[in-house]
Design a protein around this motif. Structure first.
Motif, PDB file in Angstrom:
ATOM      1  N   SER A  78      36.069 -29.241 -10.986  1.00 16.76           N
ATOM      2  CA  SER A  78      35.086 -28.379 -11.006  1.00 16.76           C
ATOM      3  C   SER A  78      35.754 -28.211 -12.372  1.00 16.76           C
ATOM      4  CB  SER A  78      35.602 -27.188 -10.364  1.00 16.76           C
ATOM      5  OG  SER A  78      35.183 -27.292  -9.022  1.00 16.76           O
ATOM      6  N   PRO A  79      34.187 -27.635 -13.651  1.00 11.57           N
ATOM      7  CA  PRO A  79      33.969 -27.232 -14.861  1.00 11.57           C
ATOM      8  C   PRO A  79      34.190 -26.035 -15.182  1.00 11.57           C
ATOM      9  CG  PRO A  79      32.080 -27.399 -13.848  1.00 11.57           C
ATOM     10  CD  PRO A  79      32.586 -27.798 -12.861  1.00 11.57           C
ATOM     11  N   PRO A 100      36.162 -23.285  -9.143  1.00 19.00           N
ATOM     12  CA  PRO A 100      35.998 -22.037  -7.814  1.00 19.00           C
ATOM     13  C   PRO A 100      38.147 -21.685  -7.440  1.00 19.00           C
ATOM     14  CG  PRO A 100      36.728 -24.054  -7.172  1.00 19.00           C
ATOM     15  CD  PRO A 100      36.165 -23.735  -8.900  1.00 19.00           C
ATOM     16  N   ASP A 101      38.156 -20.537  -7.035  1.00 14.48           N
ATOM     17  CA  ASP A 101      39.856 -20.114  -7.380  1.00 14.48           C
ATOM     18  C   ASP A 101      40.223 -21.406  -6.147  1.00 14.48           C
ATOM     19  OD1 ASP A 101      39.748 -17.339  -8.526  1.00 14.48           O
ATOM     20  OD2 ASP A 101      40.522 -16.400  -6.727  1.00 14.48           O
ATOM     21  N   PHE A 102      39.564 -21.859  -5.060  1.00 12.13           N
ATOM     22  CA  PHE A 102      40.765 -22.826  -4.498  1.00 12.13           C
ATOM     23  C   PHE A 102      39.888 -23.763  -3.689  1.00 12.13           C
ATOM     24  CE2 PHE A 102      42.556 -18.832  -3.140  1.00 12.13           C
ATOM     25  CZ  PHE A 102      43.768 -18.572  -3.966  1.00 12.13           C
ATOM     26  N   ALA A 103      39.765 -24.884  -3.532  1.00 15.74           N
ATOM     27  CA  ALA A 103      38.993 -26.199  -2.929  1.00 15.74           C
ATOM     28  C   ALA A 103      39.856 -26.971  -2.398  1.00 15.74           C
ATOM     29  CB  ALA A 103      38.454 -26.870  -4.046  1.00 15.74           C
ATOM     30  N   ILE A 104      39.368 -27.810  -1.327  1.00 15.72           N
ATOM     31  CA  ILE A 104      39.871 -28.476  -0.095  1.00 15.72           C
ATOM     32  C   ILE A 104      39.247 -29.963  -0.839  1.00 15.72           C
ATOM     33  CG2 ILE A 104      40.294 -29.293   1.803  1.00 15.72           C
ATOM     34  CD1 ILE A 104      41.279 -26.680   2.487  1.00 15.72           C
ATOM     35  N   ARG A 133      38.023 -40.420   2.563  1.00 16.76           N
ATOM     36  CA  ARG A 133      39.343 -41.000   1.713  1.00 16.76           C
ATOM     37  C   ARG A 133      38.771 -40.851  -0.128  1.00 16.76           C
ATOM     38  NH1 ARG A 133      41.697 -46.183   2.304  1.00 16.76           N
ATOM     39  NH2 ARG A 133      41.660 -47.598   0.968  1.00 16.76           N
ATOM     40  N   HIS A 134      39.994 -40.949  -0.440  1.00 17.87           N
ATOM     41  CA  HIS A 134      39.670 -39.984  -1.355  1.00 17.87           C
ATOM     42  C   HIS A 134      40.243 -41.574  -2.651  1.00 17.87           C
ATOM     43  CE1 HIS A 134      39.872 -36.726  -0.103  1.00 17.87           C
ATOM     44  NE2 HIS A 134      40.952 -36.780   0.994  1.00 17.87           N
ATOM     45  N   ALA A 135      39.766 -41.714  -3.811  1.00 12.92           N
ATOM     46  CA  ALA A 135      40.725 -42.882  -4.661  1.00 12.92           C
ATOM     47  C   ALA A 135      41.226 -41.604  -6.433  1.00 12.92           C
ATOM     48  CB  ALA A 135      39.250 -43.607  -5.517  1.00 12.92           C
ATOM     49  N   GLY A 136      42.193 -42.683  -7.056  1.00  9.18           N
ATOM     50  CA  GLY A 136      42.128 -42.099  -8.213  1.00  9.18           C
ATOM     51  C   GLY A 136      42.489 -43.225  -9.124  1.00  9.18           C
ATOM     52  N   VAL A 181      36.795 -35.377  -4.478  1.00  5.00           N
ATOM     53  CA  VAL A 181      38.004 -34.780  -5.693  1.00  5.00           C
ATOM     54  C   VAL A 181      38.469 -35.757  -6.675  1.00  5.00           C
ATOM     55  CG1 VAL A 181      40.616 -33.823  -5.941  1.00  5.00           C
ATOM     56  CG2 VAL A 181      39.061 -32.755  -4.214  1.00  5.00           C
ATOM     57  N   ASP A 182      38.224 -35.790  -8.381  1.00  4.11           N
ATOM     58  CA  ASP A 182      38.451 -36.304  -9.421  1.00  4.11           C
ATOM     59  C   ASP A 182      40.202 -36.332  -9.231  1.00  4.11           C
ATOM     60  OD1 ASP A 182      36.156 -37.529 -10.311  1.00  4.11           O
ATOM     61  OD2 ASP A 182      35.512 -35.482 -10.372  1.00  4.11           O
ATOM     62  N   PHE A 183      41.212 -37.000  -9.320  1.00  6.47           N
ATOM     63  CA  PHE A 183      42.278 -37.409  -9.309  1.00  6.47           C
ATOM     64  C   PHE A 183      42.955 -37.324 -10.463  1.00  6.47           C
ATOM     65  CE2 PHE A 183      43.923 -38.618  -4.938  1.00  6.47           C
ATOM     66  CZ  PHE A 183      43.097 -37.569  -4.302  1.00  6.47           C
ATOM     67  N   ASP A 184      43.194 -36.711 -11.421  1.00  5.81           N
ATOM     68  CA  ASP A 184      43.945 -37.232 -12.424  1.00  5.81           C
ATOM     69  C   ASP A 184      45.506 -36.610 -12.380  1.00  5.81           C
ATOM     70  OD1 ASP A 184      44.731 -33.985 -12.353  1.00  5.81           O
ATOM     71  OD2 ASP A 184      43.055 -34.124 -13.856  1.00  5.81           O
ATOM     72  N   ASP A 185      46.222 -36.682 -13.444  1.00  6.43           N
ATOM     73  CA  ASP A 185      47.128 -36.414 -12.892  1.00  6.43           C
ATOM     74  C   ASP A 185      48.360 -35.511 -12.178  1.00  6.43           C
ATOM     75  OD1 ASP A 185      46.985 -35.005 -15.079  1.00  6.43           O
ATOM     76  OD2 ASP A 185      48.777 -34.094 -15.652  1.00  6.43           O
TER      77      ASP A 185
END
Lengths: 292, 108
Positions: free
Chosen positions: A61-62, A67-71, A76-79, A122-126
């Protein structure tokens, strides 16, 4: 009935990926040993699912709509996200999500007064890529990412984060009919100030103070009160508040935490700590009702 | 310096950095076609200059969230340690003086 089988917290320092070899050898060895212990303990609980709680580094999210919280509710997720993989030196990976439970968490938390924004992506980083690369060999254990706003004012208070986590716990224990074994893994911290004047500094005194509160099993209310947003910002603005994720994991625990490792890893640009809670919080009564 | 000093949620740089970080194509344009890209995002001349120069005090005064400072440096200079670390040290020292110098925090 699903069971919470583990609660723990760890740093997600990008240095543990992209520039691990540049940190002092003794510090590096200590943190890596802690991660090994944490991985072994986590796997020994035989989790079917990890719920990861971490900060959104303004990547999913920019800053103008955080948001305070997100899920993450995807199947399937990718990173890591494009380009972030080069920074972290972590090869792109995919990992199963748990869409039915993630959606239930979003929708039932609403009834408990907590808004978790659902993200199809969800964009995964560290935040998740680093801990998963150490703790989830082969990415075999399914994963639900939970995001908390640690960075963009006004951030949720420690008390609000704790209550949000209690809502997750209640939904899992009273509304979900599956039989999964679920591990809670918070990631972030400890002190750091990315981009600010203390970009390369670590507030070791703060870090050790916070870890000591956990190790002594101090009442959660006191930790939430004393480790306020203001206190965290004093120890490093815009980074230390990642400990909000730890406070959410705390809601699944009771009693003292065991400190598995801590080092003031300046080269990795944050204090690197890991804790394990040997005792988990009691199961919520299996009945509907607001907890927040 | 505090995030709250000047933080401007409406800064077009926030949208630009947010979207560029996640796109290979936009990352390439940040490096090779910055002026045109900045125009498309509606950056002012001052915002363009501050982002291009990695002028952290300037970006701070323009309301950019400090967390985006390191990503801006890496978008400009590269994501690998050898690409971003030396220039990050230089920029932090230039921006924050002794406090921004990693040698200040070297301990035994």
């Amino acid at each position: 009935m699903a069971r919470i089988v583990a609660a723990c917290a760890t740093t997600h320092s990008p240095g543990l990926g992209g520039w691990i070899e540049h940190e002092d050898e003794a510090k590096r060895t200590c943190v890596l040993a802690g991660l090994e212990i944490l991985r072994d303990r986590l796997l020994a609980t035989r989790p079917d699912l990890i719920i990861g709680i971490s900060t959104d580094h303004m990547l999913t999210s920019p800053p103008y709509n955080m948001p305070d919280f997100a899920i993450g509710v995807a199947e399937r997720h990718a990173g890591p996200a494009p380009g972030i993989d080069l920074w972290l030196r972590i090869k792109p990976f995919a990992i199963d999500g748990h869409r039915p439970l993630a959606r239930l968490l979003v929708n039932e938390a609403v009834k408990l007064g907590v808004n978790f924004v659902p993200h199809e992506k969800v964009d995964f980083d560290d935040n998740f890529s680093v801990p998963l690369s150490y703790l989830n060999p082969g990415m075999r254990i399914a994963f639900i990412p939970v995001l908390v706003n640690s960075f963009v004012p006004p951030q949720p208070s420690p008390q609000k984060c704790y209550q949000a986590a209690l809502a997750l716990k209640t939904v899992i224990e009273t509304k979900w009919t599956g039989a999964e074994r679920i591990a809670i893994v918070a990631t972030g911290g400890l002190s750091h100030e990315p981009g600010g004047p203390r970009n390369f500094d670590v507030d070791e005194a703060f870090d050790r103070w916070f870890l000591q509160l956990l190790a002594e099993g101090v009442a959660h209310e006191r930790i939430l009160r004393e480790c306020s947003l203001e206190r965290m910002n004093q120890a490093g603005e815009g980074g230390t508040a990642e400990l909000l994720a730890w406070m959410m994991a705390m809601a699944f625990s009771q009693g003292p935490a065991e400190i598995l490792a801590y080092e003031a890893t300046h080269v990795w640009r944050c204090g690197s700590g890991l804790v394990w809670w040997p005792s988990l919080a009691r199961v919520a009564p299996r009945a509907a009702g607001a907890v927040v | 310096m505090s995030i709250m000093d000047h933080f401007d949620k409406t800064s077009p740089l926030h949208r630009m950095v947010f979207e560029v970080r996640k796109s290979w194509a936009l990352r390439a344009r940040w490096k090779n076609d910055f002026d045109a890209l900045a125009r498309e995002y509606g950056l002012s001349e001052e915002e363009k200059r501050a982002a291009r120069a990695c002028d952290l005090p300037g970006l701070h005064a323009l309301g950019v969230h400090p967390f985006y400072f390191n990503p801006i440096i890496r978008l400009t200079h590269g994501e690998d340690w050898d690409e971003f670390q030396p220039i990050t040290v230089e920029i932090m020292k230039r921006s924050y003086g002794e406090a921004g110098d990693p040698r200040t925090y070297e301990r035994s």
